[in-house]
Design a protein around this motif. Structure first.
Motif, PDB file in Angstrom:
ATOM      1  N   LEU A  36       7.926   5.435   1.123  1.00 26.36           N
ATOM      2  CA  LEU A  36       8.326   5.440   2.517  1.00 26.36           C
ATOM      3  C   LEU A  36       7.246   6.070   3.392  1.00 26.36           C
ATOM      4  CD1 LEU A  36      12.080   6.480   2.154  1.00 26.36           C
ATOM      5  CD2 LEU A  36      11.210   4.261   2.887  1.00 26.36           C
ATOM      6  N   PHE A  37       6.637   7.113   2.866  1.00 24.37           N
ATOM      7  CA  PHE A  37       5.519   7.753   3.580  1.00 24.37           C
ATOM      8  C   PHE A  37       4.387   6.758   3.778  1.00 24.37           C
ATOM      9  CE2 PHE A  37       1.413   9.942   3.191  1.00 24.37           C
ATOM     10  CZ  PHE A  37       1.463  10.796   4.283  1.00 24.37           C
ATOM     11  N   HIS A  38       4.043   6.034   2.721  1.00 18.81           N
ATOM     12  CA  HIS A  38       2.928   5.090   2.807  1.00 18.81           C
ATOM     13  C   HIS A  38       3.290   3.869   3.654  1.00 18.81           C
ATOM     14  CE1 HIS A  38       0.323   7.260   0.082  1.00 18.81           C
ATOM     15  NE2 HIS A  38       1.332   7.402  -0.758  1.00 18.81           N
ATOM     16  N   LYS A  39       4.540   3.485   3.669  1.00 13.27           N
ATOM     17  CA  LYS A  39       4.943   2.364   4.514  1.00 13.27           C
ATOM     18  C   LYS A  39       4.768   2.706   5.988  1.00 13.27           C
ATOM     19  CE  LYS A  39       8.751  -0.904   5.180  1.00 13.27           C
ATOM     20  NZ  LYS A  39      10.124  -1.271   4.759  1.00 13.27           N
ATOM     21  N   GLU A  40       5.111   3.931   6.360  1.00 12.36           N
ATOM     22  CA  GLU A  40       4.907   4.352   7.746  1.00 12.36           C
ATOM     23  C   GLU A  40       3.417   4.488   8.057  1.00 12.36           C
ATOM     24  OE1 GLU A  40       5.593   5.516  11.679  1.00 12.36           O
ATOM     25  OE2 GLU A  40       6.847   4.456  10.202  1.00 12.36           O
ATOM     26  N   LEU A  41       2.643   4.989   7.103  1.00  8.90           N
ATOM     27  CA  LEU A  41       1.190   5.058   7.296  1.00  8.90           C
ATOM     28  C   LEU A  41       0.609   3.664   7.532  1.00  8.90           C
ATOM     29  CD1 LEU A  41      -0.434   7.634   4.836  1.00  8.90           C
ATOM     30  CD2 LEU A  41       0.054   7.874   7.268  1.00  8.90           C
ATOM     31  N   MET A  42       1.135   2.667   6.843  1.00  6.11           N
ATOM     32  CA  MET A  42       0.662   1.300   7.029  1.00  6.11           C
ATOM     33  C   MET A  42       0.868   0.849   8.477  1.00  6.11           C
ATOM     34  SD  MET A  42       2.021  -2.227   5.216  1.00  6.11           S
ATOM     35  CE  MET A  42       3.572  -2.143   6.126  1.00  6.11           C
ATOM     36  N   LYS A  43       2.021   1.140   9.038  1.00  5.46           N
ATOM     37  CA  LYS A  43       2.302   0.744  10.414  1.00  5.46           C
ATOM     38  C   LYS A  43       1.408   1.493  11.403  1.00  5.46           C
ATOM     39  CE  LYS A  43       7.078  -0.414   9.256  1.00  5.46           C
ATOM     40  NZ  LYS A  43       8.503  -0.097   9.448  1.00  5.46           N
ATOM     41  N   HIS A  48      -7.781   0.563   8.870  1.00  5.64           N
ATOM     42  CA  HIS A  48      -7.144   0.293   7.584  1.00  5.64           C
ATOM     43  C   HIS A  48      -7.235   1.466   6.615  1.00  5.64           C
ATOM     44  CE1 HIS A  48      -7.864  -4.286   8.388  1.00  5.64           C
ATOM     45  NE2 HIS A  48      -7.036  -3.732   9.247  1.00  5.64           N
ATOM     46  N   ASP A  49      -8.315   2.222   6.705  1.00  4.86           N
ATOM     47  CA  ASP A  49      -8.498   3.325   5.754  1.00  4.86           C
ATOM     48  C   ASP A  49      -7.428   4.396   5.875  1.00  4.86           C
ATOM     49  OD1 ASP A  49     -10.714   2.067   4.799  1.00  4.86           O
ATOM     50  OD2 ASP A  49     -12.163   3.274   5.929  1.00  4.86           O
ATOM     51  N   VAL A  50      -6.822   4.496   7.054  1.00  9.41           N
ATOM     52  CA  VAL A  50      -5.756   5.486   7.259  1.00  9.41           C
ATOM     53  C   VAL A  50      -4.632   5.283   6.246  1.00  9.41           C
ATOM     54  CG1 VAL A  50      -3.897   6.119   8.858  1.00  9.41           C
ATOM     55  CG2 VAL A  50      -6.239   5.911   9.684  1.00  9.41           C
ATOM     56  N   PHE A  51      -4.404   4.033   5.877  1.00  8.15           N
ATOM     57  CA  PHE A  51      -3.344   3.725   4.927  1.00  8.15           C
ATOM     58  C   PHE A  51      -3.861   3.392   3.536  1.00  8.15           C
ATOM     59  CE2 PHE A  51      -1.337  -0.131   3.028  1.00  8.15           C
ATOM     60  CZ  PHE A  51      -0.291   0.516   2.379  1.00  8.15           C
ATOM     61  N   VAL A  52      -4.896   2.543   3.447  1.00  6.61           N
ATOM     62  CA  VAL A  52      -5.339   2.018   2.152  1.00  6.61           C
ATOM     63  C   VAL A  52      -5.816   3.133   1.234  1.00  6.61           C
ATOM     64  CG1 VAL A  52      -6.989   0.524   0.991  1.00  6.61           C
ATOM     65  CG2 VAL A  52      -5.891  -0.243   3.103  1.00  6.61           C
ATOM     66  N   LEU A  53      -6.604   4.046   1.738  1.00  7.08           N
ATOM     67  CA  LEU A  53      -7.165   5.100   0.879  1.00  7.08           C
ATOM     68  C   LEU A  53      -6.075   6.003   0.301  1.00  7.08           C
ATOM     69  CD1 LEU A  53     -10.434   6.044   2.838  1.00  7.08           C
ATOM     70  CD2 LEU A  53     -10.160   4.530   0.850  1.00  7.08           C
ATOM     71  N   GLY A  95       0.363  -4.309  -1.398  1.00  6.51           N
ATOM     72  CA  GLY A  95       0.193  -5.744  -1.574  1.00  6.51           C
ATOM     73  C   GLY A  95       0.523  -6.513  -0.304  1.00  6.51           C
ATOM     74  N   SER A  96       1.600  -6.130   0.381  1.00  4.61           N
ATOM     75  CA  SER A  96       1.972  -6.785   1.637  1.00  4.61           C
ATOM     76  C   SER A  96       0.882  -6.597   2.689  1.00  4.61           C
ATOM     77  CB  SER A  96       3.295  -6.223   2.152  1.00  4.61           C
ATOM     78  OG  SER A  96       4.336  -6.489   1.252  1.00  4.61           O
ATOM     79  N   PHE A  97       0.345  -5.399   2.752  1.00  6.39           N
ATOM     80  CA  PHE A  97      -0.698  -5.114   3.744  1.00  6.39           C
ATOM     81  C   PHE A  97      -1.953  -5.940   3.457  1.00  6.39           C
ATOM     82  CE2 PHE A  97      -4.385  -2.639   5.172  1.00  6.39           C
ATOM     83  CZ  PHE A  97      -4.075  -2.484   6.517  1.00  6.39           C
ATOM     84  N   LEU A  98      -2.381  -5.970   2.201  1.00 10.01           N
ATOM     85  CA  LEU A  98      -3.578  -6.730   1.846  1.00 10.01           C
ATOM     86  C   LEU A  98      -3.385  -8.220   2.104  1.00 10.01           C
ATOM     87  CD1 LEU A  98      -4.553  -4.900  -1.471  1.00 10.01           C
ATOM     88  CD2 LEU A  98      -5.640  -4.672   0.778  1.00 10.01           C
ATOM     89  N   MET A  99      -2.163  -8.707   1.886  1.00  9.15           N
ATOM     90  CA  MET A  99      -1.886 -10.112   2.173  1.00  9.15           C
ATOM     91  C   MET A  99      -2.019 -10.392   3.666  1.00  9.15           C
ATOM     92  SD  MET A  99       1.435 -12.403   1.057  1.00  9.15           S
ATOM     93  CE  MET A  99       2.548 -11.075   1.470  1.00  9.15           C
ATOM     94  N   GLU A 100      -1.553  -9.466   4.498  1.00 10.53           N
ATOM     95  CA  GLU A 100      -1.608  -9.666   5.942  1.00 10.53           C
ATOM     96  C   GLU A 100      -3.040  -9.679   6.470  1.00 10.53           C
ATOM     97  OE1 GLU A 100       0.783 -10.495   8.023  1.00 10.53           O
ATOM     98  OE2 GLU A 100       2.123 -10.592   6.287  1.00 10.53           O
ATOM     99  N   ILE A 101      -3.937  -8.916   5.845  1.00  9.15           N
ATOM    100  CA  ILE A 101      -5.323  -8.880   6.334  1.00  9.15           C
ATOM    101  C   ILE A 101      -6.192  -9.927   5.634  1.00  9.15           C
ATOM    102  CG2 ILE A 101      -5.136  -6.445   6.946  1.00  9.15           C
ATOM    103  CD1 ILE A 101      -6.765  -5.747   4.459  1.00  9.15           C
ATOM    104  N   GLY A 102      -5.585 -10.759   4.770  1.00  4.37           N
ATOM    105  CA  GLY A 102      -6.302 -11.858   4.158  1.00  4.37           C
ATOM    106  C   GLY A 102      -6.954 -11.573   2.824  1.00  4.37           C
ATOM    107  N   ASP A 103      -6.714 -10.398   2.251  1.00  2.00           N
ATOM    108  CA  ASP A 103      -7.273 -10.073   0.930  1.00  2.00           C
ATOM    109  C   ASP A 103      -6.258 -10.527  -0.130  1.00  2.00           C
ATOM    110  OD1 ASP A 103      -8.456  -9.085  -1.318  1.00  2.00           O
ATOM    111  OD2 ASP A 103      -8.486  -6.976  -0.677  1.00  2.00           O
TER     112      ASP A 103
END
Length: 382
Positions: free
Chosen positions: A248-255, A263-268, A288-296
């Motif tokens: 949940l922490f990382h999901k909010e960081l993703m947003k 992107h590094d704020v969340f990915v790292l 995985g959802s985040f990487l899919m959204e950015i095209g990776d």
């Protein structure tokens, strides 16, 4: 034997016969009640609620409408969706004058639950108020009362009910009160009252600083008011509150990362979490959802594939994998690898279930092999 002696002995014989008949009749009646009670409990434990309702109804009549039996019967009616019968049973019991206050309060609480299930909120509130006046706030009345007051928008009454219950029981109810304020804040947020919502989330955290729902919602308020940098600092400050719920922490960081376009704020942090805890499939799913959204797409497939190896029967992961393959239709190799994963690791649960005894099987039986009920097998809803 003289006639006089016979007439003197006759009343004693008659009284003895009546006494013995009464004893044997009561023993038979008690045995009948015990049998019906055992049958009702046994069928209820087996999940055969219709049979349990029939046994309880018979016991209710046999026991001359004993309040405890009627209470359970009415609740079972409600569980089976027979709200009219549940209401009639509980309402009839609540009108009896021979009940002690605690039992009467419990019956009125169940009556309030009946009205709540039927959408009659004003009647539910009246029955609940009578229950609390009769026996004081209880765990049961708080459970239903909180839902009734929230549906009516009476947040302060819900808050007071929980508070009074805590005082009566001598227990700390601050976590429950915090969640109540957080729920009220979510309602204000949905009405786009961001300042009011932020104030309510703050009150929730004053009651319980570890309420991670209020922490997440506070960050969400900051993001929606274009204060994403403050949201990032806020989340980093409260990271320890998400122990056991790191995803949940990382999901909010993703947003927040999307809002900041960084992107590094969340990915790292997400990669560091996965490296430390490789079985955290939920964080892998978010990444995985985040990487899919950015095209990776390759990176997204690796994370979702690893998540599925840990939790192969999680439908959400399969849905994300299907979405990935649809968006990256130019690479048919992804489908082959996914298909192989399904064959190797996924073993779905039994498809059919008996509606009477809950026996499960992968085959459709006309007669249940356990309880021998006919045509009771139905396909399970997964």
């Amino acid at each position: 034997m003289s006639v006089e002696f016979f007439w003197l002995l006759a009343p004693a014989v008659l009284l003895t016969a009546l006494f013995l008949w009464g004893v044997f009749y009561r023993e038979k009646e008690t045995a009948s009640r015990e049998f019906l009670l055992a049958k009702a409990l046994n069928t209820l434990i087996d999940g055969r609620e219709d049979d349990a309702a029939d046994a309880l109804r018979a016991l209710y009549q046999e026991s001359e409408q004993e309040p405890a039996v009627g209470l359970v019967l009415g609740s079972l009616f409600r569980r089976r969706g027979k709200l009219k019968m549940a209401t009639q049973t509980h309402k009839g019991l609540s009108l009896r004058a021979d009940l002690d206050p605690e039992l009467k309060a419990l019956i009125k609480t169940e009556l309030a639950a009946d009205y709540l299930a039927g959408g009659m909120l004003e009647r539910a509130q009246t029955a609940l108020d009578e229950a609390v006046a009769e026996g004081g706030p209880t765990e049961n009345s708080v459970f239903y009362g909180r839902r009734i007051h929230i549906k009516l928008g009476e947040w302060d009454r819900a808050y007071k009910l929980v508070q009074n219950w805590g005082k009566k029981e001598g227990r700390n109810v601050k976590p429950e009160l915090a969640l109540l304020r957080n729920r009220q804040g979510e309602y204000a947020f949905d009405q786009e009252d961001y300042d009011g919502a932020a104030a309510l989330f703050k009150k929730a955290l004053q009651l319980d600083p570890t309420c991670f729902s209020a922490i997440l919602n506070s960050s969400r308020c900051l993001r929606y008011t274009e204060k994403s940098h403050k949201a990032l600092s806020w989340m980093q400050k409260h990271e320890a509150a998400f122990e056991g719920h790191e995803w949940l922490f990382h999901k909010e960081l993703m947003k927040i990362a999307v809002a900041l376009q960084n992107h590094d704020v969340f990915v790292l942090p997400a990669m560091a979490r996965i490296e430390a805890e490789s079985d955290d499939w939920r964080t892998r799913s978010v990444l995985g959802s985040f990487l899919m959204e950015i095209g990776d797409f390759d990176g997204a497939f690796q994370q979702l594939h690893a998540a599925l190896e840990t939790a192969p029967e999680t439908l959400l992961l399969h849905q994300k994998m299907w979405q990935l393959m649809w968006r990256n239709g130019s690479d048919p190799g992804l489908f082959s690898r996914y298909q192989q994963l399904v064959r190797d690791t996924i073993h779905f649960d039994a498809t059919y279930e008996c509606g009477r005894c809950r026996h499960r099987d992968n085959r459709l039986h006309q007669q249940c092999p356990r309880c021998f009920a006919m045509n009771s097998f139905r396909e399970r809803r997964l």
